[in-house]
Design a protein around this motif. Sequence first.
Motif, short mmCIF file in Angstrom:
data_model
loop_
_atom_site.label_atom_id
_atom_site.label_comp_id
_atom_site.label_asym_id
_atom_site.label_seq_id
_atom_site.Cartn_x
_atom_site.Cartn_y
_atom_site.Cartn_z
N PHE A 211 0.86 -1.19 0.00
CA PHE A 211 0.00 0.00 0.00
C PHE A 211 0.89 1.24 0.00
CE2 PHE A 211 -1.93 -3.38 2.47
CZ PHE A 211 -3.21 -3.48 1.94
N ILE A 212 0.37 2.33 -0.53
CA ILE A 212 1.09 3.59 -0.36
C ILE A 212 0.86 4.09 1.07
CG2 ILE A 212 1.34 5.98 -1.17
CD1 ILE A 212 0.10 4.97 -3.88
N ILE A 213 -0.43 4.09 1.50
CA ILE A 213 -0.82 4.71 2.77
C ILE A 213 -1.41 3.69 3.73
CG2 ILE A 213 -2.33 6.44 3.85
CD1 ILE A 213 -2.42 7.81 1.03
N ASP A 214 -0.98 3.77 4.99
CA ASP A 214 -1.60 2.98 6.07
C ASP A 214 -2.27 3.95 7.05
OD1 ASP A 214 -2.25 1.16 8.07
OD2 ASP A 214 -0.19 1.04 8.85
N LEU A 215 -3.60 3.81 7.21
CA LEU A 215 -4.27 4.56 8.27
C LEU A 215 -4.06 3.75 9.55
CD1 LEU A 215 -7.57 5.89 6.62
CD2 LEU A 215 -5.26 6.84 6.57
N ALA A 216 -2.91 3.96 10.17
CA ALA A 216 -2.42 3.06 11.22
C ALA A 216 -3.37 3.00 12.41
CB ALA A 216 -1.02 3.49 11.65
N PHE A 217 -4.09 4.10 12.66
CA PHE A 217 -4.99 4.15 13.83
C PHE A 217 -6.18 3.20 13.68
CE2 PHE A 217 -8.28 6.80 11.82
CZ PHE A 217 -7.57 7.31 10.74
N LEU A 218 -6.41 2.68 12.47
CA LEU A 218 -7.52 1.75 12.26
C LEU A 218 -7.06 0.27 12.32
CD1 LEU A 218 -9.43 3.60 9.38
CD2 LEU A 218 -10.04 3.47 11.81
N ASN A 219 -5.74 0.08 12.45
CA ASN A 219 -5.20 -1.28 12.64
C ASN A 219 -5.59 -2.28 11.56
OD1 ASN A 219 -3.73 -0.89 15.01
ND2 ASN A 219 -5.64 -0.89 16.21
N GLY A 220 -5.78 -1.81 10.33
CA GLY A 220 -6.17 -2.72 9.25
C GLY A 220 -5.14 -3.81 8.98
N VAL A 221 -3.88 -3.49 9.19
CA VAL A 221 -2.81 -4.45 8.91
C VAL A 221 -2.96 -5.71 9.77
CG1 VAL A 221 -0.29 -4.80 9.01
CG2 VAL A 221 -1.20 -2.70 8.03
N GLU A 222 -3.58 -5.54 10.93
CA GLU A 222 -3.84 -6.67 11.83
C GLU A 222 -4.57 -7.82 11.09
OE1 GLU A 222 -2.58 -6.48 14.79
OE2 GLU A 222 -3.44 -8.31 15.63
N LYS A 223 -5.50 -7.45 10.19
CA LYS A 223 -6.32 -8.46 9.48
C LYS A 223 -5.51 -9.30 8.49
CE LYS A 223 -11.04 -6.58 9.38
NZ LYS A 223 -11.02 -5.13 9.64
N ILE A 224 -4.36 -8.78 8.07
CA ILE A 224 -3.59 -9.46 7.02
C ILE A 224 -2.16 -9.75 7.48
CG2 ILE A 224 -4.92 -8.66 5.03
CD1 ILE A 224 -2.86 -6.35 4.76
N LYS A 225 -1.96 -9.74 8.80
CA LYS A 225 -0.58 -9.78 9.31
C LYS A 225 0.10 -11.13 9.12
CE LYS A 225 -1.70 -10.83 14.07
NZ LYS A 225 -2.00 -10.33 15.37
N ARG A 226 -0.69 -12.17 8.72
CA ARG A 226 -0.01 -13.44 8.45
C ARG A 226 0.73 -13.44 7.11
NH1 ARG A 226 -5.37 -14.36 7.48
NH2 ARG A 226 -5.99 -15.58 5.66
N TYR A 227 0.57 -12.36 6.36
CA TYR A 227 1.30 -12.19 5.10
C TYR A 227 2.31 -11.05 5.25
CZ TYR A 227 -2.88 -14.61 3.44
OH TYR A 227 -3.89 -15.51 3.28
#
Length: 174
Positions: free
Chosen positions: A148-164
Amino acid sequence: MRRDYKSIIREIPDFPKPGINFKDVTPLLTDKDVFHDLIDDLSDEVNDWDFSKIAVIESRGFLFGAALAYKLHKGIIITRKKGKLPHRVLRAEYELEYGTDCVEIHTDSLDKGERVLIFDDLIATGGTAEATGRLVEQCGGEVAGYLFIIDLAFLNGVEKIKRYPVRTLVAFNA
Ligand code: AMP
């Protein structure tokens, strides 16, 4: 990184509705040198990953993702919202704050065992990205990782895909 992209991305308060701080990436496209540097920086992030196609997510993902695919000499899997793709599709649903949404890809857009990078301009809650990963796997592909270009880090979206593996260039905390 070749530039401070965070300072170039424009923030539009209360768009498209009150309370949303919209990240406008159009300034990353209008300046030819910025756009060029950005594609080179995105490319550097995943250059040594093993994949043969990029799943690009509607619609801003198309713009940067297509340029990236050209640079890295990869194929493109178009990922669209419901009812936009003309041929046989597979669909994955994901939760919104109220209700659900879905993404679709053409069933014949990848081969069994093919490794796919998933790209979008921005990850917010991660719902779209996670659903796209499910689609790739339902079609018999493997998710090589996310960019991604941008991570809205405060929404913790990366948590959903962190196994990759996940790479982002710029993080916002509001
Ligand atoms: P999500 O599924 O919540 O991770 O949402 C990601 C998708 O919504 C991406 O395709 C983004 O382009 C778009 N999006 C979500 N929030 C914003 C925002 N604040 N600014 C710009 N685009 C956004």
